[in-house]
Design an enzyme around this catalytic site. Structure first.
Site, PDB file in Angstrom:
ATOM      1  CE  LYS A  66      35.026  27.097  46.800  1.00  0.00           C
ATOM      2  NZ  LYS A  66      35.248  28.148  45.981  1.00  0.00           N
ATOM      3  CG  ASP A 102      38.869  29.207  44.190  1.00  0.00           C
ATOM      4  OD1 ASP A 102      38.791  28.368  43.059  1.00  0.00           O
ATOM      5  OD2 ASP A 102      38.010  29.143  44.850  1.00  0.00           O
TER       6      ASP A 102
HETATM    7  P1  NAP Z   1      28.728  34.687  46.740  1.00  0.00           P
HETATM    8  O1  NAP Z   1      29.722  34.561  47.867  1.00  0.00           O
HETATM    9  O2  NAP Z   1      27.466  34.301  46.867  1.00  0.00           O
HETATM   10  O3  NAP Z   1      28.960  36.475  46.348  1.00  0.00           O
HETATM   11  C1  NAP Z   1      28.010  36.856  45.423  1.00  0.00           C
HETATM   12  C2  NAP Z   1      28.242  38.348  44.964  1.00  0.00           C
HETATM   13  O4  NAP Z   1      27.638  38.679  44.055  1.00  0.00           O
HETATM   14  C3  NAP Z   1      27.780  39.044  46.505  1.00  0.00           C
HETATM   15  O5  NAP Z   1      28.646  40.129  46.258  1.00  0.00           O
HETATM   16  C4  NAP Z   1      26.399  39.516  45.964  1.00  0.00           C
HETATM   17  O6  NAP Z   1      26.188  40.896  46.525  1.00  0.00           O
HETATM   18  C5  NAP Z   1      26.761  39.879  44.491  1.00  0.00           C
HETATM   19  N1  NAP Z   1      25.712  39.831  43.540  1.00  0.00           N
HETATM   20  C6  NAP Z   1      24.678  38.996  43.110  1.00  0.00           C
HETATM   21  N2  NAP Z   1      23.773  39.509  42.276  1.00  0.00           N
HETATM   22  C7  NAP Z   1      23.978  40.598  42.178  1.00  0.00           C
HETATM   23  C8  NAP Z   1      23.500  41.593  41.288  1.00  0.00           C
HETATM   24  N3  NAP Z   1      22.370  41.609  40.742  1.00  0.00           N
HETATM   25  N4  NAP Z   1      24.152  43.075  41.262  1.00  0.00           N
HETATM   26  C9  NAP Z   1      25.199  43.192  42.043  1.00  0.00           C
HETATM   27  N5  NAP Z   1      25.755  41.990  42.930  1.00  0.00           N
HETATM   28  C10 NAP Z   1      25.213  41.262  42.829  1.00  0.00           C
HETATM   29  O7  NAP Z   1      29.089  33.913  45.628  1.00  0.00           O
HETATM   30  P2  NAP Z   1      31.002  33.589  44.981  1.00  0.00           P
HETATM   31  O8  NAP Z   1      31.151  32.321  45.745  1.00  0.00           O
HETATM   32  O9  NAP Z   1      31.693  34.686  45.230  1.00  0.00           O
HETATM   33  O10 NAP Z   1      30.748  33.509  43.570  1.00  0.00           O
HETATM   34  C11 NAP Z   1      30.354  34.460  42.669  1.00  0.00           C
HETATM   35  C12 NAP Z   1      30.524  33.858  41.269  1.00  0.00           C
HETATM   36  O11 NAP Z   1      31.760  33.556  40.704  1.00  0.00           O
HETATM   37  C13 NAP Z   1      29.623  32.580  41.128  1.00  0.00           C
HETATM   38  O12 NAP Z   1      28.443  32.761  40.124  1.00  0.00           O
HETATM   39  C14 NAP Z   1      30.687  31.544  40.369  1.00  0.00           C
HETATM   40  O13 NAP Z   1      30.007  31.058  39.277  1.00  0.00           O
HETATM   41  C15 NAP Z   1      31.561  32.334  40.148  1.00  0.00           C
HETATM   42  N6  NAP Z   1      33.035  31.441  40.413  1.00  0.00           N
HETATM   43  C16 NAP Z   1      33.727  31.185  39.428  1.00  0.00           C
HETATM   44  C17 NAP Z   1      34.874  30.566  39.994  1.00  0.00           C
HETATM   45  C18 NAP Z   1      36.015  30.045  38.878  1.00  0.00           C
HETATM   46  O14 NAP Z   1      36.633  29.205  38.997  1.00  0.00           O
HETATM   47  N7  NAP Z   1      35.893  30.619  37.665  1.00  0.00           N
HETATM   48  C19 NAP Z   1      35.348  30.265  41.188  1.00  0.00           C
HETATM   49  C20 NAP Z   1      34.385  30.749  42.140  1.00  0.00           C
HETATM   50  C21 NAP Z   1      33.295  31.268  41.879  1.00  0.00           C
HETATM   51  P3  NAP Z   1      25.196  40.888  47.775  1.00  0.00           P
HETATM   52  O15 NAP Z   1      25.967  40.561  48.953  1.00  0.00           O
HETATM   53  O16 NAP Z   1      24.663  42.172  47.977  1.00  0.00           O
HETATM   54  O17 NAP Z   1      24.092  39.971  47.561  1.00  0.00           O
END
Ligand code: NAP
Length: 279
Positions: A66, A102
């Site tokens: 992305k 998104d």
């Molecule tokens: P990402 O870029 O990897 O970011 C993940 C975030 O979660 C980071 O800020 C990370 O913190 C935090 N995190 C992970 N484990 C944690 C914990 N135990 N406690 C606190 N913070 C934690 O992932 P992303 O692309 O943003 O996606 C996040 C989630 O959104 C995904 O799991 C996905 O399923 C969902 N999503 C859904 C859609 C939809 O269409 N519904 C679209 C996009 C994403 P650190 O930086 O400190 O590791």
């Protein structure tokens, strides 16, 4: 002539987009296919050149491409650039335009659940790509305040600072995930945008239990962007507290619907797309 659409990702076999988009084409009688294209990170430039050469009509882009795809397109919309991620490629003649659906997809999902962000206070949990899209979506929809909360405060601060120039009249603030009582007490909306509640994550229950959901006003809405499982630990707790809950399938549906509309110029057949997603 049959049109070809697809999604670039690595891995991509798990993606629900092919089934959802093909259901949409079928429902409207459009002669098109939507193909999952597994593309290794080092082959992304070749893949984008392939989209051009093969006349692919439009595409989605998922992890891990992305961000990297931005440099390979002819034009990138300002919100996608601000978010730092393109999830949709729209073809205009020979030019490839990058968009992020998104952010508006989240806003449509909230609207469908009866939540209108204009003038509201929101707390976004997480500081990754989904959180960035949520902040931009809520700002575009006229939220009064968005507080970004992350376990590493510096990440939340950096995100709020970086997106401030594109947030319009929406105030952005940063908070520590471990100290959310005050922000929650004034919140109309919580968007859970960390990956902590994903299926199989050992920390999901503890993460949910650590959130001060009791501090939220009774009419607050809690949206978890994670859609596997559909009812996450956070949503289960929020529902038990009588709060309005919205699952992550809505954003997944509406980001796809907006991409479909951008490609075809037609209203997306939401019912057909939703049925496929839920199945
Ligand atoms: P990402 O870029 O990897 O970011 C993940 C975030 O979660 C980071 O800020 C990370 O913190 C935090 N995190 C992970 N484990 C944690 C914990 N135990 N406690 C606190 N913070 C934690 O992932 P992303 O692309 O943003 O996606 C996040 C989630 O959104 C995904 O799991 C996905 O399923 C969902 N999503 C859904 C859609 C939809 O269409 N519904 C679209 C996009 C994403 P650190 O930086 O400190 O590791």
């Amino acid at each position: 002539m049959r049109q070809v659409y697809g999604i670039l990702g690595w891995p991509v076999a798990h993606s629900r987009s092919p089934a959802m988009q093909e259901a949409a084409f079928r429902a409207l009688g459009i002669d098109a296919v939507y193909v999952p294209f597994p593309v290794r990170p080092e082959r992304l430039a070749d893949a984008v050149a392939g989209l051009r050469a093969l006349g692919i009509a439009g595409a989605n882009v998922t992890l891990p491409h992305k961000e990297a795809v931005i440099a390979l397109l002819d034009e990138v919309e300002p919100d996608a650039r601000a978010i730092g991620a393109v999830n949709t490629i729209v073809r205009s003649g020979d030019r490839l335009l990058g968009a992020n659906t998104d952010a508006p997809g989240l806003v449509r999902a909230l609207a469908e659940a009866g939540f209108e962000p204009k003038g509201t206070r929101a707390v976004v949990l997480g500081a990754g790509g989904a959180a960035r899209a949520a902040v931009v979506g809520l700002a575009r929809a006229g939220a009064a305040l968005v507080t970004v909360a992350a376990r590493r405060l510096d990440r939340a601060e950096a995100l709020a600072e970086e997106l401030a120039p594109v947030s319009g009249g929406t105030a952005l603030a940063a908070a520590d995930l471990a100290r959310l009582g005050e922000a929650f007490a004034q919140a109309d909306l919580v968007v859970q945008a960390t990956s902590a509640t994903l299926e199989g994550r050992a920390e999901a229950e503890a993460f949910a239990a650590s959130l001060p959901l009791d501090a939220l006003p009774a009419q607050a809405t809690v949206n978890d962007l994670v859609y596997e499982p559909r009812e996450t630990a956070v949503l289960r707790r929020a529902r038990a507290r009588g709060l309005c809950t919205v699952d992550g399938l809505g954003m997944l549906l509406h980001q796809g619907a907006i991409a479909f509309e951008r490609w075809t110029g037609r209203d997306a057949p939401l019912a057909a797309m939703r049925t496929t997603l839920v199945r």
